[in-house]
Design an enzyme around this catalytic site. Structure first.
Site, PDB file in Angstrom:
ATOM      1  N   GLY A  84      -6.331  -5.965   0.259  1.00 41.70           N
ATOM      2  CA  GLY A  84      -6.785  -6.074  -1.127  1.00 41.70           C
ATOM      3  C   GLY A  84      -5.964  -5.181  -2.034  1.00 41.70           C
ATOM      4  O   GLY A  84      -5.302  -4.240  -1.580  1.00 41.70           O
ATOM      5  N   GLU A 110       1.233   4.589   5.202  1.00 38.52           N
ATOM      6  CA  GLU A 110      -0.228   4.554   5.367  1.00 38.52           C
ATOM      7  C   GLU A 110      -0.787   3.155   5.116  1.00 38.52           C
ATOM      8  O   GLU A 110      -1.721   2.709   5.781  1.00 38.52           O
ATOM      9  CB  GLU A 110      -0.874   5.551   4.385  1.00 38.52           C
ATOM     10  CG  GLU A 110      -2.367   5.685   4.525  1.00 38.52           C
ATOM     11  CD  GLU A 110      -2.795   6.224   5.874  1.00 38.52           C
ATOM     12  OE1 GLU A 110      -2.550   7.394   6.165  1.00 38.52           O
ATOM     13  OE2 GLU A 110      -3.376   5.455   6.674  1.00 38.52           O
ATOM     14  N   VAL A 123      -0.624  -6.003  -4.406  1.00 35.09           N
ATOM     15  CA  VAL A 123      -0.681  -4.557  -4.132  1.00 35.09           C
ATOM     16  C   VAL A 123       0.095  -3.788  -5.203  1.00 35.09           C
ATOM     17  O   VAL A 123      -0.335  -2.715  -5.647  1.00 35.09           O
ATOM     18  CB  VAL A 123      -0.139  -4.244  -2.717  1.00 35.09           C
ATOM     19  CG1 VAL A 123      -0.138  -2.748  -2.465  1.00 35.09           C
ATOM     20  CG2 VAL A 123      -0.957  -4.980  -1.660  1.00 35.09           C
ATOM     21  N   LYS A 158       0.041  -3.788  13.810  1.00 36.54           N
ATOM     22  CA  LYS A 158      -0.680  -2.550  13.460  1.00 36.54           C
ATOM     23  C   LYS A 158      -0.991  -1.730  14.710  1.00 36.54           C
ATOM     24  O   LYS A 158      -0.861  -0.498  14.707  1.00 36.54           O
ATOM     25  CB  LYS A 158      -1.958  -2.909  12.697  1.00 36.54           C
ATOM     26  CG  LYS A 158      -1.676  -3.593  11.352  1.00 36.54           C
ATOM     27  CD  LYS A 158      -2.928  -4.241  10.782  1.00 36.54           C
ATOM     28  CE  LYS A 158      -2.649  -4.994   9.494  1.00 36.54           C
ATOM     29  NZ  LYS A 158      -3.751  -5.862   9.068  1.00 36.54           N
TER      30      LYS A 158
HETATM   31  N1  HSE Z   1      -3.644 -10.331   6.625  1.00 36.18           N
HETATM   32  C1  HSE Z   1      -4.196  -9.036   6.846  1.00 36.18           C
HETATM   33  C2  HSE Z   1      -5.655  -9.151   7.230  1.00 36.18           C
HETATM   34  C3  HSE Z   1      -4.144  -8.151   5.632  1.00 36.18           C
HETATM   35  O1  HSE Z   1      -6.228 -10.235   7.222  1.00 36.18           O
HETATM   36  O2  HSE Z   1      -6.230  -8.118   7.554  1.00 36.18           O
HETATM   37  C4  HSE Z   1      -2.969  -7.286   5.521  1.00 36.18           C
HETATM   38  O3  HSE Z   1      -2.622  -6.633   6.685  1.00 36.18           O
END
Ligand code: HSE
Length: 440
Positions: A302, A129, A14, A205
């Protein structure tokens, strides 16, 4: 005006994406932000590698504290991850008066309350974000775009690794373990994929979105978390026959009794757009009382998709850092003195509908006994599917699968009925229970 100066901790995928996008789009970003944004200092343990990625004119050190101590740095980007040293460094950056941009969902879901309080006391911003759904601007949408709404629920595919695995299992009829190996070979899943496949990453999340949607503190410890490791190809196939796809959803919902916060595999009607989100893509549905249902779709991970979110935060901070802290968007959307104490409900109090698969002896009266237990518990059946024994177990098999879809009932009631059904001698294996979400 001289460019705002940024220090970056952790030069991984990133971090290098953030350099690339900032360089490529610097003119447009400057026109939007009102001044240039430059990463002038990087800390990474592999200094030589970080130097080659950062290019000329960037000071690279192996000590993150040297970045925090640099008085010229206005914003610190934390891309180290985890709750260990990352927490210490974020708190030290705040104490040094730096604004912080982080992609660290684990840190915020677990220690957000402490971090946001420290930032508010110091008058600095912590922007995140990139922590939820990578490049999808879902924090911006929830915190600002939907600010008129009483949000009712959020349901999201917020882990790309597990969505890739589930898509492959369905497409190719493969079992979980086989696809997990493929996902690792392709670089989707981590070498230790536990947080992804056990639902922990999605729960981090969902916890953050829940806090922003309902104005409650982050409470990861109260989230119900169930991953995809026990799902079999058979359940994916049966769900398909009944008009559903199985997705790992992060769900948070407002009810009169409190807030639901849960991550688990869910049957979703195939006709819903979100059921057709395939591969490593993410999507988040938000239901607001004024706007109705909205859907946000894109890459959840990504290099450049996540950099897109990191840089959006850099631009926000650049625009707002001279504003009175009281006029900035609150970290969790609601003013810190106006947070709600609505409780997070235990899973036993959550109301949902269910898919049940019972491996049963192919004998007279088994179906009647099973449906009798559900009827006695007051659980209404929505659909039943039973295949011929030969089709399930091969020529001459003496067992078969019984699939039942139920209407809504409270989880505690379903748990009691499941225990009774499991105790029947004609129920031959542990019953599979998957929750069902209509998302209407
Ligand atoms: N490991 C996470 C996923 C990506 O597979 O969505 C970053 O949050």
């Amino acid at each position: 005006m001289k460019p705002i100066q940024v220090g970056l901790l952790g030069m991984g995928v990133v971090g290098s994406g953030t350099f690339n996008v900032l360089r490529r789009n610097q003119e447009e970003i400057k026109r939007r932000a009102g001044r240039g944004i430059e990463i002038t200092m990087v800390a990474d343990l592999d200094v030589a590698r970080a130097k080659s990625l950062a290019g000329d004119g960037v000071k690279v050190v192996n000590d993150a504290r040297a970045v925090i101590a640099n008085p010229d740095i206005d914003i610190v980007i934390e891309l180290i991850g985890g709750y260990g040293i990352a927490k210490t460094l974020v708190l030290e950056a705040i104490a040094a008066g730096k604004h912080v941009v982080t992609a660290n969902k684990a840190l915020l879901a677990v220690h957000g309350t402490e971090i946001f309080a420290a930032a508010s006391a110091k008058g600095v911003m912590v922007a995140f974000e990139a922590a939820v759904a990578g490049g999808i601007p879902i924090i911006k949408a929830l915190r600002e775009g939907l600010t008129a709404n009483s949000i009712q629920w959020i349901a999201g595919i917020i882990n790309g690794t597990t969505n890739f695995i589930l898509s492959e299992m369905r497409d190719k009829g493969l079992d979980f373990a086989v696809v997990l190996k493929q996902a690792q070979a392709l670089g989707y899943a981590e070498a230790d994929p536990t947080f992804d496949i056990e639902g922990v990453d999605a729960a981090h999340k969902a916890t953050i979105m829940s806090a922003i949607a309902f104005g409650i503190p982050v409470q990861f410890d109260k989230a119900y978390v169930e991953g995809i490791t026990k799902l079999g190809a058979a359940d994916i196939k049966y769900a398909e026959q009944l008009g559903y796809r199985i997705k790992l959803l992060g769900i948070t919902k407002r009810t009169p009794a409190g807030i639901e916060l849960r991550v688990h595999p869910s049957l979703v009607p195939t006709k819903r757009l979100i059921a057709n989100v395939e591969g490593a893509m993410n999507a988040v549905m938000v239901q607001g009382d004024a706007v109705g249902t909205t859907l946000y779709y894109g890459k959840g991970a990504g290099s450049e998709p996540t950099a897109s979110a990191v840089i959006a935060d850099l631009v926000d901070i650049t625009r707002l850092h001279t504003a009175d802290p009281l006029n900035r968007v609150p970290h969790l959307a609601f003013q810190p003195n106006a947070m709600s104490d609505l409780p997070i409900l235990p899973m036993s109090e959550v109301v949902t509908s269910y898919y049940l698969r019972l491996r049963i002896a192919d004998e007279t009266g088994v179906l009647a006994k099973v449906t009798g237990i559900l009827a006695e518990a007051g659980i209404s059946i929505d659909a039943v599917l039973q295949r011929e024994a030969d089709e399930v177990g091969g020529e001459g098999a003496t067992f078969t699968d019984l699939i039942i879809l139920t209407h809504d009932c409270v989880e505690a009631k379903m748990n009691a009925a499941l225990a009774q059904m499991q105790a029947l001698p004609t129920v031959l294996e542990p019953i599979t229970r998957i929750r069902k979400e209509e998302l209407a």
